[in-house]
Design a protein around this motif. Structure first.
Motif, PDB file in Angstrom:
ATOM      1  N   MET A 174     -27.759  16.569  -1.502  1.00  0.00           N
ATOM      2  CA  MET A 174     -27.878  15.252  -0.863  1.00  0.00           C
ATOM      3  C   MET A 174     -28.262  15.342   0.607  1.00  0.00           C
ATOM      4  O   MET A 174     -28.667  14.349   1.208  1.00  0.00           O
ATOM      5  CB  MET A 174     -26.572  14.469  -1.022  1.00  0.00           C
ATOM      6  CG  MET A 174     -25.415  14.987  -0.229  1.00  0.00           C
ATOM      7  SD  MET A 174     -23.854  14.190  -0.692  1.00  0.00           S
ATOM      8  CE  MET A 174     -23.499  13.243   0.782  1.00  0.00           C
ATOM      9  N   SER A 175     -28.161  16.544   1.214  1.00  0.00           N
ATOM     10  CA  SER A 175     -28.494  16.690   2.636  1.00  0.00           C
ATOM     11  C   SER A 175     -29.708  17.572   2.878  1.00  0.00           C
ATOM     12  O   SER A 175     -29.934  18.031   3.993  1.00  0.00           O
ATOM     13  CB  SER A 175     -27.283  17.238   3.400  1.00  0.00           C
ATOM     14  OG  SER A 175     -26.847  18.460   2.835  1.00  0.00           O
ATOM     15  N   ARG A 202     -41.494  -1.959  -2.831  1.00  0.00           N
ATOM     16  CA  ARG A 202     -41.087  -0.609  -3.203  1.00  0.00           C
ATOM     17  C   ARG A 202     -40.642   0.121  -1.941  1.00  0.00           C
ATOM     18  O   ARG A 202     -41.313   0.060  -0.910  1.00  0.00           O
ATOM     19  CB  ARG A 202     -42.240   0.120  -3.875  1.00  0.00           C
ATOM     20  CG  ARG A 202     -42.777  -0.608  -5.102  1.00  0.00           C
ATOM     21  CD  ARG A 202     -43.826   0.191  -5.832  1.00  0.00           C
ATOM     22  NE  ARG A 202     -43.221   1.278  -6.612  1.00  0.00           N
ATOM     23  CZ  ARG A 202     -43.940   2.137  -7.336  1.00  0.00           C
ATOM     24  NH1 ARG A 202     -45.261   2.061  -7.361  1.00  0.00           N
ATOM     25  NH2 ARG A 202     -43.326   3.095  -8.029  1.00  0.00           N
ATOM     26  N   VAL A 203     -39.523   0.838  -2.023  1.00  0.00           N
ATOM     27  CA  VAL A 203     -38.952   1.444  -0.816  1.00  0.00           C
ATOM     28  C   VAL A 203     -39.169   2.948  -0.738  1.00  0.00           C
ATOM     29  O   VAL A 203     -38.720   3.596   0.202  1.00  0.00           O
ATOM     30  CB  VAL A 203     -37.456   1.113  -0.678  1.00  0.00           C
ATOM     31  CG1 VAL A 203     -37.247  -0.390  -0.663  1.00  0.00           C
ATOM     32  CG2 VAL A 203     -36.628   1.764  -1.782  1.00  0.00           C
ATOM     33  N   ALA A 204     -39.857   3.529  -1.736  1.00  0.00           N
ATOM     34  CA  ALA A 204     -40.234   4.941  -1.697  1.00  0.00           C
ATOM     35  C   ALA A 204     -39.005   5.817  -1.429  1.00  0.00           C
ATOM     36  O   ALA A 204     -37.980   5.656  -2.087  1.00  0.00           O
ATOM     37  CB  ALA A 204     -41.341   5.146  -0.667  1.00  0.00           C
ATOM     38  N   SER A 205     -39.080   6.717  -0.444  1.00  0.00           N
ATOM     39  CA  SER A 205     -38.001   7.688  -0.241  1.00  0.00           C
ATOM     40  C   SER A 205     -36.705   7.087   0.282  1.00  0.00           C
ATOM     41  O   SER A 205     -35.670   7.777   0.302  1.00  0.00           O
ATOM     42  CB  SER A 205     -38.462   8.809   0.693  1.00  0.00           C
ATOM     43  OG  SER A 205     -39.247   9.747  -0.012  1.00  0.00           O
ATOM     44  N   VAL A 206     -36.709   5.825   0.682  1.00  0.00           N
ATOM     45  CA  VAL A 206     -35.443   5.165   1.003  1.00  0.00           C
ATOM     46  C   VAL A 206     -34.577   5.084  -0.252  1.00  0.00           C
ATOM     47  O   VAL A 206     -33.360   4.901  -0.176  1.00  0.00           O
ATOM     48  CB  VAL A 206     -35.690   3.783   1.632  1.00  0.00           C
ATOM     49  CG1 VAL A 206     -34.392   3.042   1.915  1.00  0.00           C
ATOM     50  CG2 VAL A 206     -36.483   3.931   2.942  1.00  0.00           C
ATOM     51  N   SER A 207     -35.186   5.293  -1.429  1.00  0.00           N
ATOM     52  CA  SER A 207     -34.426   5.367  -2.682  1.00  0.00           C
ATOM     53  C   SER A 207     -33.320   6.411  -2.605  1.00  0.00           C
ATOM     54  O   SER A 207     -32.274   6.282  -3.273  1.00  0.00           O
ATOM     55  CB  SER A 207     -35.363   5.720  -3.849  1.00  0.00           C
ATOM     56  OG  SER A 207     -36.393   4.761  -3.998  1.00  0.00           O
ATOM     57  N   LYS A 208     -33.532   7.452  -1.817  1.00  0.00           N
ATOM     58  CA  LYS A 208     -32.534   8.524  -1.723  1.00  0.00           C
ATOM     59  C   LYS A 208     -31.199   8.009  -1.171  1.00  0.00           C
ATOM     60  O   LYS A 208     -30.137   8.559  -1.490  1.00  0.00           O
ATOM     61  CB  LYS A 208     -33.082   9.653  -0.855  1.00  0.00           C
ATOM     62  CG  LYS A 208     -34.298  10.361  -1.462  1.00  0.00           C
ATOM     63  CD  LYS A 208     -34.870  11.395  -0.519  1.00  0.00           C
ATOM     64  CE  LYS A 208     -36.010  12.193  -1.157  1.00  0.00           C
ATOM     65  NZ  LYS A 208     -37.215  11.388  -1.432  1.00  0.00           N
ATOM     66  N   GLY A 257     -39.062  10.661 -11.523  1.00  0.00           N
ATOM     67  CA  GLY A 257     -38.894  10.746 -10.075  1.00  0.00           C
ATOM     68  C   GLY A 257     -38.356   9.491  -9.420  1.00  0.00           C
ATOM     69  O   GLY A 257     -38.293   9.426  -8.182  1.00  0.00           O
ATOM     70  N   ASN A 258     -37.930   8.506 -10.196  1.00  0.00           N
ATOM     71  CA  ASN A 258     -37.415   7.267  -9.595  1.00  0.00           C
ATOM     72  C   ASN A 258     -36.264   7.496  -8.613  1.00  0.00           C
ATOM     73  O   ASN A 258     -36.195   6.827  -7.580  1.00  0.00           O
ATOM     74  CB  ASN A 258     -36.994   6.280 -10.682  1.00  0.00           C
ATOM     75  CG  ASN A 258     -38.170   5.507 -11.252  1.00  0.00           C
ATOM     76  OD1 ASN A 258     -39.178   5.306 -10.575  1.00  0.00           O
ATOM     77  ND2 ASN A 258     -38.057   5.076 -12.491  1.00  0.00           N
ATOM     78  N   PRO A 259     -35.337   8.426  -8.860  1.00  0.00           N
ATOM     79  CA  PRO A 259     -34.253   8.607  -7.879  1.00  0.00           C
ATOM     80  C   PRO A 259     -34.738   9.054  -6.511  1.00  0.00           C
ATOM     81  O   PRO A 259     -34.092   8.772  -5.500  1.00  0.00           O
ATOM     82  CB  PRO A 259     -33.383   9.690  -8.529  1.00  0.00           C
ATOM     83  CG  PRO A 259     -33.646   9.579  -9.989  1.00  0.00           C
ATOM     84  CD  PRO A 259     -35.094   9.212 -10.090  1.00  0.00           C
ATOM     85  N   ASP A 260     -35.864   9.752  -6.448  1.00  0.00           N
ATOM     86  CA  ASP A 260     -36.328  10.210  -5.138  1.00  0.00           C
ATOM     87  C   ASP A 260     -37.333   9.276  -4.499  1.00  0.00           C
ATOM     88  O   ASP A 260     -37.661   9.437  -3.319  1.00  0.00           O
ATOM     89  CB  ASP A 260     -36.908  11.633  -5.221  1.00  0.00           C
ATOM     90  CG  ASP A 260     -38.166  11.732  -6.080  1.00  0.00           C
ATOM     91  OD1 ASP A 260     -39.213  11.238  -5.664  1.00  0.00           O
ATOM     92  OD2 ASP A 260     -38.088  12.352  -7.157  1.00  0.00           O
ATOM     93  N   GLY A 261     -37.811   8.227  -5.226  1.00  0.00           N
ATOM     94  CA  GLY A 261     -38.780   7.359  -4.566  1.00  0.00           C
ATOM     95  C   GLY A 261     -39.205   6.116  -5.306  1.00  0.00           C
ATOM     96  O   GLY A 261     -40.142   5.440  -4.870  1.00  0.00           O
ATOM     97  N   GLY A 262     -38.554   5.756  -6.415  1.00  0.00           N
ATOM     98  CA  GLY A 262     -39.086   4.691  -7.251  1.00  0.00           C
ATOM     99  C   GLY A 262     -38.359   3.365  -7.228  1.00  0.00           C
ATOM    100  O   GLY A 262     -38.661   2.473  -8.021  1.00  0.00           O
ATOM    101  N   ALA A 292     -34.859  17.781  -5.588  1.00  0.00           N
ATOM    102  CA  ALA A 292     -33.398  17.787  -5.453  1.00  0.00           C
ATOM    103  C   ALA A 292     -32.816  16.421  -5.778  1.00  0.00           C
ATOM    104  O   ALA A 292     -31.794  16.306  -6.475  1.00  0.00           O
ATOM    105  CB  ALA A 292     -33.005  18.205  -4.039  1.00  0.00           C
ATOM    106  N   PHE A 293     -33.462  15.351  -5.292  1.00  0.00           N
ATOM    107  CA  PHE A 293     -32.935  14.009  -5.544  1.00  0.00           C
ATOM    108  C   PHE A 293     -33.278  13.516  -6.938  1.00  0.00           C
ATOM    109  O   PHE A 293     -32.511  12.742  -7.527  1.00  0.00           O
ATOM    110  CB  PHE A 293     -33.433  13.050  -4.463  1.00  0.00           C
ATOM    111  CG  PHE A 293     -32.572  13.074  -3.244  1.00  0.00           C
ATOM    112  CD1 PHE A 293     -31.525  12.190  -3.096  1.00  0.00           C
ATOM    113  CD2 PHE A 293     -32.782  14.019  -2.254  1.00  0.00           C
ATOM    114  CE1 PHE A 293     -30.702  12.232  -1.987  1.00  0.00           C
ATOM    115  CE2 PHE A 293     -31.968  14.078  -1.135  1.00  0.00           C
ATOM    116  CZ  PHE A 293     -30.926  13.183  -1.002  1.00  0.00           C
ATOM    117  N   GLY A 294     -34.414  13.961  -7.491  1.00  0.00           N
ATOM    118  CA  GLY A 294     -34.693  13.645  -8.881  1.00  0.00           C
ATOM    119  C   GLY A 294     -33.621  14.223  -9.786  1.00  0.00           C
ATOM    120  O   GLY A 294     -33.107  13.555 -10.698  1.00  0.00           O
TER     121      GLY A 294
END
Length: 335
Positions: free
Chosen positions: A109-110, A55-61, A225-230, A160-162
């Motif tokens: 995104m920033s 699992r890559v956590a916040s690298v999902s962003k 929340g998968n887009p921000d960390g899943g 924001a990323f979710g």
């Protein structure tokens, strides 16, 4: 080899952090080097491989930003500077700072949209059992949802990323985020062992998560929340993403523009990008993205001007490793 040996030796020492394996990729120009070291499960002593899943956590962003950049390249979104409400009119936050201005794609995104860090009712321990409509409604009624003016300074935000990932999927394409991620990013890059859907086959290859004490950490499905960390991936898949990002910097002015800092601290030694945390080392800004979930840590580091990047994934906690921590005599040989 020098970098690989340093990374393995620094993170898997008996007296060090709790991870029992580290896998990753190093891309330098047209050369790609993959490595896997340690065991993914302590009782069975299963060896880590290039296809072990982490699992890559916040690298999902990084994946979400890639999806968004492709939307602009494909003409589906006109400009990163369009307000997000162009694809979802219900995306409205109360703005006490500048009237009717609303967050743009570039601001989300920033990390420059001024939104809260976490989605209400969501965290790494309990997951995220909400819907996009729930989050939009909460933002509309919360007078303090916008914590600072738009594009004022960075405000790290998982919500924001979710929103970004789920709105692109649901409102722009009427898909689930998993289906959208597969179609828009993973299949085009031939990342066949990545995603957010934990099937039996995925769980069979998933590295066992260990907490800081070396005990098995609980598994949490992040849901909305998968887009921000899943997201999960492998060393082999991550090399394909890393090479794509570096090649894009070399070949596309649009991609180069989006690798530039969006905010630089007054000392000019660090800053934020999309979605990068930036650190100045010598003449270059390292574009980095780190992430952690219970039992996992991940890191992506790039110097795109040198066509150089690294991905690292651990099944444990307590790592504090970045190229910014490598001793000064060693850095010139690596960067």
């Amino acid at each position: 080899r020098q970098l690989r040996d340093f990374l393995v030796g620094s993170t898997l020492s008996p007296s060090g952090p709790s991870a029992s394996s580290v896998v990753g990729a190093v891309v330098f120009g047209n050369q790609t080097h993959l490595f896997a070291h340690g065991v993914t499960d302590k009782p069975s002593a299963s060896q880590a491989t290039l296809d072990s899943i982490y699992r890559v956590a916040s690298v999902s962003k990084v994946f979400v930003v890639e999806a968004l950049l492709r939307e602009v390249e494909q003409g589906t979104i006109r400009s990163l500077d369009d307000e997000v409400r162009t694809i979802e009119p219900a995306f409205l936050v109360q703005n006490p700072f500048s009237g009717n201005e609303q967050p743009t794609f570039r601001q989300l995104m920033s990390q420059m949209a001024g939104l809260p860090r976490e989605t209400p009712g969501c965290n790494d321990d309990i997951g995220c059992n909400v819907t996009t409509d729930d989050v939009l409604a909460a933002l509309q009624t919360d007078e303090s949802a916008l914590q600072m003016p738009l594009f004022w300074q960075p405000s790290y935000s998982n919500v924001a990323f979710g929103l970004l990932g789920n709105l692109l999927a649901e409102r722009l394409h009427a898909e689930t985020f998993e289906a959208y991620l597969q179609r828009q990013v993973l299949r085009p890059l031939n990342m066949t062992s990545s995603g957010t859907n934990f099937t039996a086959a995925v769980l069979d290859q998933l590295a066992t998560p260990y907490d800081i004490a070396g005990n098995i950490a609980p598994f949490t499905d992040l849901g909305w929340g998968n887009p921000d960390g899943g997201i999960f991936t492998t060393a082999r898949d991550s090399a394909r993403l890393l090479k794509h990002l570096l090649d894009g910097y070399q070949s596309s002015a649009f991609r180069r523009q989006n690798m530039q800092p969006k905010f630089v601290n007054p000392a000019f030694d660090s800053g934020f990008g999309a979605p990068w945390e930036l650190y100045k080392v010598g003449d270059y800004f390292l574009r980095t993205k780190s992430g952690d979930l219970p039992g996992y840590q991940a890191q992506l580091i790039m110097v795109p001007e040198l066509w150089f990047g690294v991905t690292l994934f651990w099944n444990g906690e307590g790592q504090n490793l970045s190229l910014i921590h490598i001793s000064e005599p060693t850095r010139p040989r690596l960067i």
